[in-house]
Write a protein that holds these residues in place. Structure first.
Motif, PDB file in Angstrom:
ATOM      1  N   GLU A 121       0.818  -1.209   0.000  1.00 27.75           N
ATOM      2  CA  GLU A 121       0.000   0.000   0.000  1.00 27.75           C
ATOM      3  C   GLU A 121       0.851   1.258   0.000  1.00 27.75           C
ATOM      4  N   ARG A 125       1.046   4.519  -2.794  1.00 26.58           N
ATOM      5  CA  ARG A 125       0.687   5.890  -2.425  1.00 26.58           C
ATOM      6  C   ARG A 125       1.879   6.837  -2.395  1.00 26.58           C
ATOM      7  N   TRP A 126       3.081   6.305  -2.171  1.00 24.56           N
ATOM      8  CA  TRP A 126       4.292   7.118  -2.072  1.00 24.56           C
ATOM      9  C   TRP A 126       5.371   6.536  -2.995  1.00 24.56           C
ATOM     10  N   ALA A 291       2.478   8.448   7.307  1.00 24.54           N
ATOM     11  CA  ALA A 291       1.617   7.630   6.447  1.00 24.54           C
ATOM     12  C   ALA A 291       1.922   6.148   6.623  1.00 24.54           C
TER      13      ALA A 291
END
Length: 313
Positions: A121, A125-126, A291
């Motif tokens: 994940e 996202r990064w 995060a």
């Protein structure tokens, strides 16, 4: 006369640390790229600021050594160096923004059961942030890396040692026994008790923080004498249990729930270990680190559901 903190310069403390390491002004000078007289002058200046001797100088070929005052000041100097290292890491992180490297500490069970899903994940996202993983079964060592600014976050097991740490709980990881299917332990479908383990040869983890040793976590130091094999590798522990060498006493996250030839039984009356993620409370926290921490918490919720389905708790 007391210490004049405004007069102390970092180079004075660096010189003191080098003299302490080498027990020699000349070797300290070689390390620092100074002349021996320059190192002597810096120590002499520091001694004037402190108001007492910091180095014993016996003369001749005999090694020099720090006085008690020198040892005390050196401990503070090392703390200052650690904070400066952290400051440099913070400045690099601030300049990096949403790119750069996130340094994560991890131990094996979390590395197998939680970390892969977190990284899947996180990378989605990064994508511009590279994750650099440091693995060690001793979470105390990992926390030292956080304190020195060499890791941004690390997975840990509570309780934490004293230190400048902030922490987020992830999940309760209960202790279980992994045995061959034909083992008499837990054949009635219920959890086993510590009394049930009293005559069993046991297999468990190798060296870690004392508070995490199985005999201490289970509150029965006498179990130490029943442990016939210790390993840092969960696969080794489970393989030995599957061959009947002993009953593996480990946490739920250390078990491969899909491995054939093993039965996993809860242990009654024993508090679970609490898996958490920690970071330095006084350092700037990367947005990517925050995060990552939030994703770890989300993945841990999924693991809790799997645990309930398997163990019935």
């Amino acid at each position: 006369m007391g210490l004049d903190p405004l007069g102390v310069e970092l180079r004075h403390l660096v010189a003191l640390a080098a003299v302490g390491r080498h027990a020699s002004f000349s070797r300290a000078a070689e390390e620092l790229g100074y002349t021996q007289s320059a190192v002597s002058q810096q120590i002499a200046r520091l001694e004037r600021l402190v108001g007492q001797p910091l180095v014993e100088r016996p003369g001749g070929p005999r090694p020099v050594r720090l006085t008690a005052a020198g040892e005390v000041l050196l401990r503070h100097a090392e703390a200052i160096r650690a904070r400066l290292t952290s400051a440099a890491a913070d400045l690099d992180a601030l300049a990096g923004g949403t790119s750069g490297t996130l340094r994560v500490g991890c131990y094996q069970s979390v590395g197998v059961r939680i970390l892969p899903r977190v990284l899947r994940e996180f990378r989605a996202r990064w994508p511009a942030v590279r994750v650099e993983l440091t693995e060690n079964e001793d979470d105390g060592w990992l926390l030292q890396q956080v304190e020195r600014g060499e890791l941004d976050v690390t997975f840990v097991v509570l309780p934490l040692p004293d230190g400048p740490f902030a922490v987020m709980d992830l999940l309760a990881d209960p202790y279980v026994v992994a045995v061959r299917p034909d083992s008499p332990l837990g054949l009635d479908g219920g959890p086993v008790s510590l009394r049930d383990l009293a005559t069993q040869p046991l297999i468990s983890y190798a060296r870690m923080r004392d508070v995490h040793a199985i005999e201490n976590r289970l509150g029965d130091p006498a179990l130490r004498d029943q442990i016939v094999f210790r390993s840092h590798h969960n696969g080794t522990i489970l393989g030995l249990a599957a061959e009947g060498v002993g009953a593996a006493v480990i946490s739920w996250l250390s078990v491969d729930p899909h491995r054939p030839g093993l039965r996993v039984v809860p242990i009654a009356g024993v508090s679970p270990r609490i898996v958490a993620i920690a970071w330095h409370r006084d350092r700037y926290q990367l947005p990517a680190a925050a995060a990552f921490t939030d994703l770890a918490h989300t993945v841990a919720l999924t693991e809790r559901s799997l645990m309930r389905d398997t163990l019935g708790s």
